[in-house]
Write an enzyme that holds these catalytic residues in place. Structure first.
Site, PDB file in Angstrom:
ATOM      1  CG  HIS A 117     -50.035 -11.072  37.577  1.00 48.08           C
ATOM      2  ND1 HIS A 117     -49.418 -11.286  38.892  1.00 48.08           N
ATOM      3  CD2 HIS A 117     -51.098 -10.055  37.688  1.00 48.08           C
ATOM      4  CE1 HIS A 117     -49.860 -10.363  39.565  1.00 48.08           C
ATOM      5  NE2 HIS A 117     -50.895  -9.512  39.021  1.00 48.08           N
ATOM      6  N   PRO A 123     -43.980  -2.201  41.825  1.00 50.34           N
ATOM      7  CG  PRO A 123     -43.052  -0.983  43.619  1.00 50.34           C
ATOM      8  CD  PRO A 123     -42.700  -2.318  42.784  1.00 50.34           C
ATOM      9  CG  HIS A 158     -53.518  -8.144  34.504  1.00 49.38           C
ATOM     10  ND1 HIS A 158     -52.303  -7.538  34.227  1.00 49.38           N
ATOM     11  CD2 HIS A 158     -53.569  -7.957  36.006  1.00 49.38           C
ATOM     12  CE1 HIS A 158     -51.740  -6.783  35.550  1.00 49.38           C
ATOM     13  NE2 HIS A 158     -52.531  -7.168  36.812  1.00 49.38           N
ATOM     14  CD  GLU A 168     -38.378  16.578  42.467  1.00 49.70           C
ATOM     15  OE1 GLU A 168     -39.405  16.047  41.740  1.00 49.70           O
ATOM     16  OE2 GLU A 168     -38.163  17.827  42.543  1.00 49.70           O
ATOM     17  CG  HIS A 170     -41.115  25.372  49.879  1.00 52.53           C
ATOM     18  ND1 HIS A 170     -42.397  25.201  49.457  1.00 52.53           N
ATOM     19  CD2 HIS A 170     -40.284  25.500  48.833  1.00 52.53           C
ATOM     20  CE1 HIS A 170     -42.196  25.637  47.831  1.00 52.53           C
ATOM     21  NE2 HIS A 170     -40.905  25.478  47.659  1.00 52.53           N
TER      22      HIS A 170
HETATM   23  C1  TPP Z   1     -47.387   1.785  41.052  1.00 59.62           C
HETATM   24  C2  TPP Z   1     -48.305   0.711  40.879  1.00 59.62           C
HETATM   25  N1  TPP Z   1     -49.679   0.944  40.530  1.00 59.62           N
HETATM   26  C3  TPP Z   1     -50.599  -0.114  40.570  1.00 59.62           C
HETATM   27  C4  TPP Z   1     -50.177  -1.219  40.583  1.00 59.62           C
HETATM   28  C5  TPP Z   1     -50.993  -2.462  40.534  1.00 59.62           C
HETATM   29  N2  TPP Z   1     -51.093  -3.121  39.199  1.00 59.62           N
HETATM   30  C6  TPP Z   1     -50.164  -4.209  38.616  1.00 59.62           C
HETATM   31  S1  TPP Z   1     -50.635  -4.661  37.256  1.00 59.62           S
HETATM   32  C7  TPP Z   1     -51.515  -3.353  36.872  1.00 59.62           C
HETATM   33  C8  TPP Z   1     -52.043  -3.305  35.691  1.00 59.62           C
HETATM   34  C9  TPP Z   1     -51.008  -3.175  34.790  1.00 59.62           C
HETATM   35  O1  TPP Z   1     -51.058  -3.216  33.392  1.00 59.62           O
HETATM   36  P1  TPP Z   1     -49.954  -3.392  31.998  1.00 59.62           P
HETATM   37  O2  TPP Z   1     -48.895  -2.790  32.682  1.00 59.62           O
HETATM   38  O3  TPP Z   1     -50.735  -3.075  30.823  1.00 59.62           O
HETATM   39  O4  TPP Z   1     -49.778  -4.880  32.335  1.00 59.62           O
HETATM   40  P2  TPP Z   1     -50.257  -6.192  31.470  1.00 59.62           P
HETATM   41  O5  TPP Z   1     -51.720  -6.316  32.288  1.00 59.62           O
HETATM   42  O6  TPP Z   1     -50.650  -5.692  30.328  1.00 59.62           O
HETATM   43  O7  TPP Z   1     -49.368  -7.213  31.610  1.00 59.62           O
HETATM   44  C10 TPP Z   1     -51.588  -2.665  38.082  1.00 59.62           C
HETATM   45  C11 TPP Z   1     -52.651  -1.421  37.877  1.00 59.62           C
HETATM   46  C12 TPP Z   1     -48.590  -1.732  40.661  1.00 59.62           C
HETATM   47  N3  TPP Z   1     -48.160  -2.919  40.554  1.00 59.62           N
HETATM   48  N4  TPP Z   1     -47.797  -0.526  40.953  1.00 59.62           N
END
Ligand code: TPP
Ligand code: MG
Length: 683
Positions: free
Chosen positions: A29, A131, A277, A429, A490
């Protein structure tokens, strides 16, 4: 070269290292590191008190990269600041944490520049992220820890803990629910050592955020009670520095900085596009971008002369001075407050204080017995008094989970009472899981609690606990059908199986009150593993330990609780939790009928699997094939202990809404049903 030119050179070094690393890896990235290099430069080289020579110095400022996909930002600054590597025993290894070679091998096997920031794999990483949302939520735990530590250990003239926590996040983090949960609590608790910077670039993977994310984020944070600031140009280092200075002056509120940025900054064709990205720029575009930066087009992994020195003169000098000052302060503190100083030192090494297990209860035999959660509450209240830095709470189920610390002086953690040991996470949680991680990363022995069924809402954070090898503790009650009338929404079914499947996590489901105590004794001694406790809602008979084996067997994961009269069993009943006493009842009937039965209490697969083969074979002799596992949970996985010839009395469907007795009848958890299955099995 002017100072401004030097700063620009340092910023562009972060950018081009990131670009080159992604290009070499053919994945990664690049865009966000290109945009946020000035921000990360400012936080590291101008703001943070962090000594690259000692990345675990207790009062260092913390940096969390919640948008973990931008990991090259971290690898670049860890490399350029020559941050040193430390090992799991907290020893300085005398070499850099991230070498230029690691960066050349970004995202390749064994490189200390992996795809996403990994605590425990790369020194200088404060928490594992990737995540989205986890990093910012974890930073709230770090900020709670800072308040608690300051309250307990700071004395007049001795500011032992006054560090700040900086977390950088993107649109993804802002969209994830966990961030909202955590931000809400951080605002309520007035955590003013906490600063989040939101990379407001309007881009995520699927395109512009006008297709998904059009809310007023700043208004949201104002509503949470945060101090909200905005910097309109991510390249404006002076404004960034100014905003952070405002954060440092702001008391009684955490700070949220909206930073307007351009993903892929400097790339003529990719800037402000989703392609920036998560894809390499491509050779041609790399050249054009380097030209835009005034960088030699063909140079790769270039760290120009003066850049290392520039970081050494910034964060290097400032961090070393801050640590030296703190070390001197702490030396004087140790003279005046030797007991408190000792606590700080023990905590840093995840050691337990002397006498940590004194007064742990022991429960007399009692057929009516006591609920797992009740026994847990008693043990926890003893341990929290013996271990000052053991603290935690529940996600609004404290009275049911029995996690409240009720002894005099335990107190509630609130903005105006930061010494309290009872945390109230609220009904959050997922954030609770991350906050417990943040506490643990700050060396506090933290725990969280809710009903076992709602562990689903916390699982991603618990998984990260295991990945980070943190000694966190999750106390889950209402572990099976005991929730009776509340019904299948539950009643956990697949939860034990799913926790058992997480590598490095210790899952324990104790069978009576004394097993609960032994489970705590085991968990407290863990230094690098998280633990999940599954406890009953309803009373379980307290077994007569003069007749049956000692509950100390819990430390081996499984043990022979009751045996055939000649210790030569023809049948083994294996059970956990509420089904242990059921197995014992069936066993007594069987023995009376002349069946050579053995009962194995198995509170933890994981612990048992780590015992030597000899021990495992002594508990489950390989030649005894008639085996029945009994557990009020998914049967999934029990084949490994009962084998092809065995049976599992467990759950193959969801539960139902009815009194527990009726559920036990409906689903076959009754002594007579066990006996009938045995007879069928033995022919
Ligand atoms: C919980 C989660 N869902 C999906 C992803 C996959 N993912 C990685 S980066 C991204 C997009 C993130 O966009 P943003 O936070 O705006 O980052 P930018 O491209 O602007 O750096 C996704 C969907 C992840 N890493 N974690
Ligand atoms: Mg974005």
């Amino acid at each position: 070269m002017t100072n401004n030119e030097m700063v620009q050179l340092a910023v562009n070094t972060i950018r081009t290292l990131s670009i080159d690393a992604v290009q070499a890896a053919k994945s990664g990235h690049p865009g966000t590191p290109m945009a946020l290099a000035p921000l990360v430069y400012t936080i590291w080289n101008r703001v943070m008190d962090f000594d690259p020579q000692d990345p675990i110095w207790p009062n260092r400022d913390r940096f969390v990269l919640s948008n973990g996909h931008a990991s090259m930002l971290l690898w670049s600054v860890l490399h350029l600041t020559k941050t040193q590597a430390v090992d799991a025993d907290y020893e300085n290894l005398g070499h850099p944490s991230v070498s230029l070679d690691d960066i050349r091998r970004f995202r390749q096997i064994d490189s200390r520049a992996p795809g996403h920031p990994e605590y425990h794999w790369v020194s200088g990483v404060e928490t594992t992220t990737g995540p989205l949302g986890q990093g910012v939520a974890t930073s709230v735990g770090m900020a709670i820890a800072q308040k608690w530590l300051a309250n307990r250990y700071n004395k007049t003239g001795f500011e032992i803990f006054n560090y700040n926590i900086y977390a950088v996040c993107g649109d993804g983090c802002m969209m994830e629910g966990i961030a909202s949960e955590a931000a809400s609590l951080a605002g309520h608790l007035a955590l003013d050592s906490l600063c989040w910077v939101w990379d407001n670039n309007h881009i995520t993977i699927e395109g512009n955020t006008n297709i998904t994310f059009t809310e007023d984020v700043a208004a949201r944070f104002l509503a949470y009670g945060w101090n909200v600031l905005r910097v309109g140009d991510a390249n404006d280092i002076e404004r960034i520095e100014h905003a952070i200075a405002l954060f440092q002056k702001t008391k009684g509120r955490p700070t949220f900085i909206v930073l307007d940025s351009h993903i892929g900054y400097g790339s003529p064709h990719k800037q402000d596009t989703p392609e920036a990205h998560g894809e390499p720029l491509g050779d041609e575009e790399v050249k054009l971008t380097k030209r835009d930066y005034g960088w030699p087009e063909d140079a790769q992994f270039l760290v120009p002369d003066g850049v290392y020195d520039h970081f050494a003169a910034g964060i290097g000098q400032r961090g070393a001075a801050a640590r030296q000052e703190w070390t001197n302060l702490f030396r004087a503190y140790r003279e005046e407050y030797p007991d408190l100083a000792k606590e700080v030192e023990q905590m840093q090494r995840r050691e337990l204080p002397a006498g940590w297990d004194r007064n742990l209860p022991s429960f007399p035999a009692d057929p009516k017995g006591i609920a797992g959660r009740e026994a847990s509450g008693k043990a926890l209240n003893v341990l929290a008094q013996n271990i000052p830095w053991l603290l935690g709470g529940s996600a609004d189920l404290g009275p049911s989970n029995k996690t409240a610390l009720t002894y005099a002086g335990a107190g509630n953690f609130q903005a105006d009472t930061p010494g309290g040991k009872n945390l109230h996470y609220g009904i959050r949680e997922h954030a609770m899981g991350a906050i417990v991680n943040g506490l643990s990363l700050s060396k506090i022995r933290g725990y969280g609690s809710t009903f076992f069924i709602f562990s689903d809402y916390a699982r991603p954070a618990i998984r990260l606990s295991a990945l980070m090898e943190l000694p966190t503790m999750f106390i889950f009650t209402h572990d099976a059908m005991g929730d009776g009338e509340d019904g299948p929404t539950h009643q956990p079914v697949e939860h034990l199986a799913s926790f058992r499947a997480i590598p490095g996590l210790v899952t324990l489901r104790p069978g009576d009150a004394n097993e609960v105590v032994e489970a705590y004794r085991y968990i407290m001694q863990l230094r690098h593993k998280p633990a999940v406790l599954a406890l009953s809602r309803q009373p379980l008979p307290t077994l007569d330990r003069t007749k049956y084996a000692s509950a100390a067997g819990v430390a081996k994961g499984a043990y022979v609780l009751a045996d055939a009269p000649d210790k030569n069993p023809e049948l083994i009943l294996i059970a956990s939790g509420s089904e242990v006493s059921l197995a014992v009842q069936a066993h007594e009937k069987l023995v009376a009928e002349g069946v050579r039965s053995r009962v194995v209490s198995m509170p933890s697969w994981d612990i048992f699997d780590h015992q030597p083969k000899e021990y495992r074979d002594s508990v489950l002799p390989p030649d005894v094939k008639a085996r029945i596992a009994i557990e009020q949970a998914s049967t999934f996985g029990w084949e490994r202990y009962v084998g092809d010839g065995g049976r599992v009395i467990g759950m193959r469907t969801f539960g139902a809404s009815a009194p527990l007795k009726e559920l036990q009848r409906k689903f076959g958890f009754e002594p007579d049903r066990v006996v009938a299955t045995v007879k069928e099995l033995l022919g």
